[in-house]
Design a protein around this motif. Structure first.
Motif, short mmCIF file in Angstrom:
data_model
loop_
_atom_site.label_atom_id
_atom_site.label_comp_id
_atom_site.label_asym_id
_atom_site.label_seq_id
_atom_site.Cartn_x
_atom_site.Cartn_y
_atom_site.Cartn_z
N ILE A 135 0.83 -1.20 0.00
CA ILE A 135 0.00 0.00 0.00
C ILE A 135 0.87 1.25 0.00
O ILE A 135 0.58 2.23 -0.70
N LYS A 136 1.95 1.23 0.80
CA LYS A 136 2.85 2.39 0.82
C LYS A 136 3.47 2.60 -0.55
O LYS A 136 3.60 3.73 -1.02
N THR A 137 3.86 1.50 -1.20
CA THR A 137 4.42 1.60 -2.55
C THR A 137 3.39 2.18 -3.51
O THR A 137 3.70 3.03 -4.35
N HIS A 138 2.13 1.68 -3.37
CA HIS A 138 1.07 2.17 -4.23
C HIS A 138 0.81 3.65 -3.98
O HIS A 138 0.61 4.43 -4.93
N LEU A 139 0.79 4.05 -2.69
CA LEU A 139 0.58 5.45 -2.36
C LEU A 139 1.68 6.33 -2.94
O LEU A 139 1.43 7.41 -3.46
N ASN A 140 2.93 5.83 -2.83
CA ASN A 140 4.05 6.61 -3.35
C ASN A 140 3.97 6.77 -4.87
O ASN A 140 4.52 7.71 -5.43
N LEU A 142 1.09 7.05 -6.53
CA LEU A 142 -0.14 7.72 -6.95
C LEU A 142 0.15 9.01 -7.71
O LEU A 142 -0.50 9.30 -8.72
N ASN A 143 1.11 9.78 -7.21
CA ASN A 143 1.43 11.05 -7.89
C ASN A 143 1.83 10.80 -9.34
O ASN A 143 1.40 11.52 -10.25
N GLU A 144 2.64 9.77 -9.54
CA GLU A 144 3.09 9.47 -10.90
C GLU A 144 1.92 9.02 -11.78
O GLU A 144 1.77 9.48 -12.92
N GLU A 145 1.07 8.10 -11.22
CA GLU A 145 -0.03 7.57 -12.02
C GLU A 145 -1.05 8.65 -12.34
O GLU A 145 -1.52 8.76 -13.49
N TYR A 146 -1.42 9.44 -11.32
CA TYR A 146 -2.38 10.51 -11.58
C TYR A 146 -1.75 11.63 -12.40
O TYR A 146 -2.45 12.35 -13.11
N GLY A 147 -0.42 11.75 -12.29
CA GLY A 147 0.27 12.69 -13.17
C GLY A 147 0.12 12.30 -14.63
O GLY A 147 0.00 13.16 -15.51
N LYS A 148 0.16 10.98 -14.90
CA LYS A 148 -0.04 10.50 -16.27
C LYS A 148 -1.43 10.86 -16.77
O LYS A 148 -1.60 11.25 -17.93
N LEU A 149 -2.43 10.72 -15.87
CA LEU A 149 -3.79 11.11 -16.26
C LEU A 149 -3.86 12.59 -16.60
O LEU A 149 -4.45 13.00 -17.60
N THR A 150 -3.23 13.41 -15.74
CA THR A 150 -3.22 14.84 -15.99
C THR A 150 -2.52 15.17 -17.30
O THR A 150 -2.98 16.02 -18.06
N CYS A 151 -1.40 14.48 -17.56
CA CYS A 151 -0.68 14.69 -18.83
C CYS A 151 -1.55 14.32 -20.02
O CYS A 151 -1.53 15.00 -21.06
N ALA A 152 -2.31 13.21 -19.88
CA ALA A 152 -3.19 12.80 -20.97
C ALA A 152 -4.26 13.85 -21.24
O ALA A 152 -4.57 14.15 -22.40
N VAL A 153 -4.81 14.43 -20.15
CA VAL A 153 -5.81 15.49 -20.32
C VAL A 153 -5.17 16.72 -20.94
O VAL A 153 -5.74 17.35 -21.84
N ASN A 154 -3.96 17.07 -20.46
CA ASN A 154 -3.26 18.23 -21.04
C ASN A 154 -2.96 18.02 -22.52
O ASN A 154 -3.10 18.94 -23.34
#
Length: 554
Positions: A135-140, A142-154
């Motif tokens: 879970i800690k690894t997954h939490l760490n 999250l920024n990268e994964e959601y960053g990819k989503l943001t990049c896709a939207v951008n």
């Protein structure tokens, strides 16, 4: 000194309170120094067992008997579920009772605890430790994964901006071309008028000259030529072009793209996930619900309505045609069922795709981009009504081909996840007297079914456990039995159900308590109902073919 005991924490004798403890009396649970042992043993009213303080744990501290205070309980009465001393064992109170040795029970319990300690330490604890790391690894991440989503939207936004820039430039160029053409027309018009004006000026000058002249012959022979300018001045009426946008800005989000709903699958502790959907601002029921508008659909036997907003309101009836209107009553779209038969129920997914059940083919169908495909195919069961949950699952009520059983099934896409059919006593949750079973998920993830045949709203928890049945409020003025049809829930966790035969809507809280009824707004056989994202109520009237939009909260 015993491990873990520091000099400043030295244990003192319970008698003198001065010397460091060296001995221990197991029956009395007393710490003793060597000087006080004799004094302690002088008490002949009590049995003593003096051991070295550091060996005290090797002896069992048996409990004292509640009846014979001087005796220790070394046996256990299985019938009375209590420790007993030797006197109690032989007493009439425990005659013919079964006894066990407490020490044997203690040894067995310690052996069991040792095994449990080993199992927990070696099997369970590592799993939790690994899960914590995961879970800690997954939490760490999250920024990268959601960053990819943001990049896709951008990226989508940049592509749209480039395309919009191209479209805007083309339109501006077209505007300039039309403007130039407009200017050319007006200039030609102006030049032609100037030419005519020049002729008029010459004619005026000639007339003035003749009027001043005394030459009789010249005056009599002069002819005025006004044929070219006898008419009104020519005028080229060129209307400015208008810009006609092809879609509403509010619909751009549908064209631009959307996020799929977050998918949550839990294992183990279901309470790890909150029991309710995201909270909404607190709203209150209006004293008098207000009719906002009526939409005439051209249908009779109108039985279904579903929408996410007032831009797309889908309705169905007992024909194969499914129509889409906006709140102004304009027909936006019309599709036919794949089988050519009527759709039993309609629902919209979280991505605004249309779902409908077809009892003739035993399927749940989905319409994406104008194309219809089978999502769920049933065998020996017939789908009836359906809804889409907050997390994107599909709840479908259905009955078997013999119409002897009814159940509710949860699907994730086309995969069956859960079946809800019986209560804790094994009795059917839903009746088979009437196959119509409209369904809706509430904000607290309860599942609400309008069981028309049973005359009740049946509410179960997310796990399928029966919470309550609502069988109508006696204070509601009515002439006919309560037979709920359409059902929906709003942002406040309130349950609304259509009492068609009594021409009203019942509003309940999430615990099944009656709040009020909507019996004004000229309702006539309300059947299918839904609320949009703004908590506006849409009611499909079965006999009139009208959809009514009603405001009932503020």
């Amino acid at each position: 000194m015993e491990p873990g005991i520091h000099p400043q924490d030295a244990i003192r004798c319970d008698l003198c309170r001065e010397h460091t403890v060296q001995m221990y009396c197991s029956p009395c649970l007393t710490n003793l120094c060597k000087k006080c042992v004799g004094e302690h043993l002088s008490n002949n009213l009590q049995k003593h067992d003096i051991v070295d303080f550091y060996l005290r744990k090797s002896k069992f501290n048996f409990p004292r008997c509640d009846i014979h205070r001087k005796e220790q309980c070394e046996m256990y009465c299985v019938d009375c579920n209590t420790p007993v001393c030797p006197h109690c064992v032989t007493s009439i109170t425990h005659e013919r009772h079964c006894f066990r040795c407490i020490q044997d029970m203690l040894n067995s319990k310690k052996e069991f605890l040792e095994k449990e300690e080993s199992r927990i330490r070696n099997s369970i604890y590592p799993k939790y430790a690994d899960a914590s790391v995961d879970i800690k690894t997954h939490l760490n991440g999250l920024n990268e994964e959601y960053g990819k989503l943001t990049c896709a939207v951008n990226k989508q936004g940049e592509e749209w901006h480039r395309e919009i820039d191209v479209v805007v430039k083309a339109l501006k160029d077209e505007i300039n071309q039309v403007k130039q053409r407009h200017s050319d027309i007006m200039l030609r018009n102006l030049n032609f008028i100037k030419k005519l004006t020049s002729g008029i000026e010459i004619t005026l000058s000639q007339i003035k000259e003749i009027l001043k002249s005394n030459d009789v012959l010249k005056c009599l022979s002069f002819e005025i030529c006004t044929e070219d300018f006898q008419k009104d001045p020519p005028w080229a009426d060129v209307k400015l072009p208008a810009f006609v946008p092809h879609s509403s800005p509010r619909q751009l989000s549908k064209l631009f793209g959307s996020l799929t709903p977050i998918s949550i699958t839990t294992q183990g502790y279901s309470k790890m996930i909150p029991d309710s959907a995201p909270s909404s601002p607190l709203k209150q029921l209006l004293d008098e619900p207000a009719l906002i508008t009526s939409i005439y659909t051209g249908y009779i036997s109108l039985n279904n309505v579903t929408c996410l907003n007032d831009e797309e309101i889908w309705i169905g009836n007992l024909t194969s045609e499914i129509k889409c209107f906006n709140v102004s009553g304009s027909l936006l779209n019309s599709i036919s069922t794949k089988s050519g038969k009527s759709a039993m129920d309609l629902a919209l997914t979280n991505t605004n795709d249309l779902l409908y059940t077809d009892t003739n083919t035993g399927t749940v169908n989905i319409v994406r981009n104008g194309q219809t495909e089978e999502l769920i195919q049933l065998q020996d069961w017939v789908p009836q009504n359906l809804c889409v949950t907050f997390h994107g699952d599909i709840l479908v009520t259905m009955y078997n081909v013999d119409i002897t059983q009814c159940k509710l099934v949860r699907y994730s896409g086309s995969t069956m996840k859960q079946t809800i059919q019986f209560d804790d006593e094994g009795k059917p949750l839903y009746s088979v007297n009437n196959i119509v079973k409209h369904v809706s998920e509430n904000r607290n993830l309860d599942i609400c079914v309008a069981d028309c045949g049973a005359g009740a709203v049946v509410v179960v928890s997310q796990s399928g456990k029966l919470r309550y049945r609502y069988t109508s409020q006696t204070s509601v003025a009515k002439k006919n039995p309560f037979k709920p049809h359409g059902i929906t829930t709003d942002s406040q966790g309130q349950i609304l159900t259509a009492d068609s035969d009594n021409h009203c809507i019942h509003i309940l809280d999430q615990y099944g308590q009656f709040l009020r009824s909507i019996d004004n707004c000229d309702l006539c056989h309300p059947y299918g109902i839904c609320v949009d994202k703004d908590d506006s109520l849409y009611v499909a009237q079965f006999t009139s073919g009208k959809i009514k939009k009603i405001e009932y909260m503020k």
